[in-house]
Write a protein that holds these residues in place. Structure first.
Motif, PDB file in Angstrom:
ATOM      1  N   LYS A 153       0.906  -1.129   0.103  1.00  0.00           N
ATOM      2  CA  LYS A 153      -0.272   0.153   0.074  1.00  0.00           C
ATOM      3  C   LYS A 153       0.752   1.190   0.054  1.00  0.00           C
ATOM      4  CE  LYS A 153      -3.682  -2.590   2.940  1.00  0.00           C
ATOM      5  NZ  LYS A 153      -3.928  -2.717   4.201  1.00  0.00           N
ATOM      6  N   PRO A 156       0.024   7.700   2.777  1.00  0.00           N
ATOM      7  CA  PRO A 156      -0.716   9.055   2.459  1.00  0.00           C
ATOM      8  C   PRO A 156       0.031   9.848   1.661  1.00  0.00           C
ATOM      9  CG  PRO A 156       0.054   8.981   4.906  1.00  0.00           C
ATOM     10  CD  PRO A 156       0.716   7.685   4.102  1.00  0.00           C
ATOM     11  N   SER A 159      -1.636  11.871  -1.037  1.00  0.00           N
ATOM     12  CA  SER A 159      -2.905  12.233  -0.868  1.00  0.00           C
ATOM     13  C   SER A 159      -2.910  13.915  -0.952  1.00  0.00           C
ATOM     14  CB  SER A 159      -3.624  11.518   0.334  1.00  0.00           C
ATOM     15  OG  SER A 159      -2.731  12.067   1.490  1.00  0.00           O
ATOM     16  N   SER A 374      -7.044   9.863   6.809  1.00  0.00           N
ATOM     17  CA  SER A 374      -6.052   9.816   5.654  1.00  0.00           C
ATOM     18  C   SER A 374      -6.682   8.564   4.962  1.00  0.00           C
ATOM     19  CB  SER A 374      -4.782   9.633   6.066  1.00  0.00           C
ATOM     20  OG  SER A 374      -4.627   8.396   6.942  1.00  0.00           O
ATOM     21  N   ASP A 376      -5.064   5.932   3.757  1.00  0.00           N
ATOM     22  CA  ASP A 376      -4.532   4.610   4.730  1.00  0.00           C
ATOM     23  C   ASP A 376      -5.130   4.253   5.950  1.00  0.00           C
ATOM     24  OD1 ASP A 376      -3.292   6.608   6.133  1.00  0.00           O
ATOM     25  OD2 ASP A 376      -1.111   5.494   5.838  1.00  0.00           O
ATOM     26  N   SER A 420      -5.186   7.333  -2.272  1.00  0.00           N
ATOM     27  CA  SER A 420      -4.091   7.506  -1.765  1.00  0.00           C
ATOM     28  C   SER A 420      -2.910   8.554  -2.885  1.00  0.00           C
ATOM     29  CB  SER A 420      -3.163   6.171  -1.374  1.00  0.00           C
ATOM     30  OG  SER A 420      -3.920   5.752  -0.289  1.00  0.00           O
TER      31      SER A 420
END
Lengths: 421, 197
Positions: A153, A156, A159, A374, A376, A420
């Motif tokens: 992943k 953030p 973002s 956020s 995530d 993200s």
């Protein structure tokens, strides 16, 4: 020895490692350590045709800040002017080494980032190219790629946070990077424009503006430009929020002083009323799967948080502590709701677990309102007047790592982008 | 006899002289009085009221004309004057309340009377405002309810609903930027704004 053996095995299994090696790290790093933080060494970058001042503030500072705030890496300090060897890395207890090289090609900067483990086995490598103006974005991209290479992943770092600011004399809609960098105005109404909310694809925002003399909903691209007014035929048109799964927008509409939750398509068609109580209803927010909507209602005598199915059925109250609760917002996994909760006369951020029903207060100075997750799910941005003015802050969901993101004028209504990147 | 009468006469002279002598120092204060008299001319200027009375008698139609001249054509100035003179009055609310108190009803009744009388040519915008102690989003909804509560009341008092618009500013535009009850009580209000004809 054992680590080296694993690394050799990894090299045999994945001969073409330089650009993608997401799974290898689990083979070289002790899984129990991988679950906590990895110590990473970042030596001074190699520079060709570039001075340190060219790239320090726009590139290295945000990159190392992202890495140290990732929750995945801790930066292992290197002794000055030392040649990096596996022994040195071992001495400083570094499990990873990030080598950076930056050079200038014409007007473009080219950054090469290579991540290896302590034995020198490559984990990740990528080249980034962009103008001077793109250097900070490159920093966030490198951080996102590093984190993704380890846990799949991106974190953030790419973002964006939308918010309202009055720094230029009027409240306008602004955007900033996740760390407060790159703040820029998106609207120029010269009126009161507030409460931005991202579309699920991160391309658009819906917000409320009084540009036409009364409050109406507008949609605008993240790049600014022309705005579209969504004509609802109702008053208020506040707290607008995009569905995560369709082109519906939930909002607060009012007829004759009775504010209720409505849904309308983003082209202004198919308006539906979801609540019908005579009390004040406000502040809708979709669950991440789009099947439920949380909202605030005064039906019990004070503003409290409720959840209903997206069709308006199956209403149940979920806040019981605090005499004024509002601003509910769902965690990306849908299991928690953060909201503004008044405790002893002061607004605080409360995080409630929808499965256990338990909630905890993330206490801070001043009044703290309008939390937003956020993408995530590891951070919350919110607004606080602890400095005497409304400013936007960011903290981890356990309440640590508080950082002030804005300081010019007054700033409020943060909304973190849903994706993200 | 003569001696006594002479003596009496002398004593008289002495007494009279003595009286004169005593009286002399008192004269200057008497002399200072005229300036005081001179400073009184302003009262003499007072008569003008009499002149205006005469005018009023001569022109019976004038008072309404004078009143119309004081209503400024500039809408902002008109609002200032109308608020100052109490033609229209803002209605104030209790904390988290949208019901009308007796004071709020009295303010709206006065406003309705003006809107139906001298102000019948104008329309009205009711702005609903809240204090900062609530949350922004809920307060926008609360301000909408406050504005509409006042609108309904004005309509029941005979003001045509089509003349009244409402808008909620929630806690976005406080009248008093302070952070105490004195400021909050001023900020929980329906602000009445006269708008174009």
């Amino acid at each position: 020895m054992r680590q080296t053996a694993f690394a050799v095995l990894a090299l045999l299994l994945f001969p073409a490692v330089p650009l993608c090696a997401q799974t290898q790290i689990t083979s070289t790093i002790d899984p129990t350590k991988a679950a906590s933080v990895l110590r990473i060494a970042i030596p001074s970058p190699e520079m060709t045709g570039v001075t340190f001042t060219d790239v320090d503030a726009p590139l290295f500072k945000p990159l190392t800040r992202d890495i140290s705030e990732s929750g995945i890496f801790a930066i292992a300090p290197l002794p000055p002017n030392v040649t990096i060897t596996p022994e040195v890395l071992q001495r400083i207890n570094a499990q990873l080494l990030l080598k950076l090289a930056v050079k200038k090609e014409g007007e473009d900067f080219v950054l090469e980032a290579r991540l290896s483990d302590a034995t020198g086995a490559p984990q990740f490598g990528k080249k980034y190219r962009g103008s001077a103006a793109a250097l900070t974005r490159i920093a966030h991209m490198v951080a996102a790629d590093l984190v993704r290479s380890l846990n799949g992943k991106p974190g953030p770092f790419l973002s964006q946070i939308a918010f309202a600011s009055d720094r230029d004399g009027h409240w306008e809609i602004w955007l900033m990077d996740w760390d407060g960098g790159n703040q820029r105005a998106i609207t120029h109404h010269g009126a009161l424009s507030i409460l931005p909310s991202w579309s699920p694809d991160n391309e658009r925002m819906v917000y409320t503006s009084f540009a036409g003399g009364t409050s109406e909903m507008y949609v605008i691209s993240r790049r600014g430009g022309a705005r579209t007014r969504i004509s609802t035929g109702l008053a208020l048109n506040t707290s607008a929020t995009f569905s995560p799964v369709s082109n519906d927008i939930a909002f607060v509409g009012s007829v004759a002083g009775n504010p209720d939750i409505y849904v309308i398509k983003d082209d202004g068609s198919n308006r539906r009323r979801l609540t019908t109580a005579s009390s004040i209803e406000s502040t809708p927010e979709w669950s991440p799967n789009g099947r439920q909507i949380s909202f605030t209602s005064g039906r019990s005598g004070s503003p409290q948080i409720y959840v209903m199915d997206a069709e308006g059925t199956n209403v149940r109250r979920i806040s019981f502590d605090g005499d004024w609760n509002d601003d509910a917002t769902w965690s990306p996994d849908g299991e928690q709701i953060a909201y503004t909760s008044r405790v002893n006369g002061r607004f605080q951020i409360r995080v409630a677990n929808l499965i256990t029903g338990e909630s905890r207060i993330l206490a801070g100075e001043g009044s703290n309102e309008q939390p937003t997750w956020s993408p995530d799910g590891k951070w919350l941005a919110f607004q606080s007047n602890r400095s005497g003015k409304w400013q936007i802050y960011r903290m981890r969901i356990d309440g640590t790592g508080i950082e002030q993101l804005t300081s010019s004028g007054e700033n409020k209504d943060p909304d973190w982008s849903k994706k993200s990147e | 006899m003569k001696k006594t009468s002479k003596a009496f006469a002398w004593t008289l002279v002495v007494v009279v002289l003595g009286l004169f002598a005593m009286a002399c120092p008192k004269k200057p204060p008497i002399k200072t009085q005229p300036p005081v008299v001179e400073s009184t001319p302003p009262p003499v200027v007072a008569p003008p009221p009499v002149e205006t009375k005469v005018e009023n008698k001569d022109f019976v139609q004038e008072p309404p004309q004078v009143k119309q001249e004081t209503l400024p054509s500039d809408i902002e100035e008109l609002n200032r004057v109308a608020q100052n003179r109490g033609y229209i009055k803002d209605a104030f609310f209790g904390y988290d309340e949208s019901t009308l108190s007796a004071d709020a009803q009295a303010a709206l009744t006065a406003s309705a009377n003006w809107l139906k009388g001298d102000g019948k040519a104008y329309n009205l915008l009711i702005e609903g405002h809240c204090d900062e102690r609530g949350t922004e989003q809920y307060n926008l909804a609360l301000g909408d309810r406050r504005a509409n509560t006042a609108k309904e009341y004005l309509v029941t008092l005979g003001v045509d609903a089509s003349r009244i618009r409402t808008v909620s500013y929630g806690e976005e535009r406080p009248f008093d930027p302070g952070h105490d009850e004195s400021a909050w009580s001023k900020n929980r209000r329906d602000h009445l704004v006269i708008v174009g004809k």
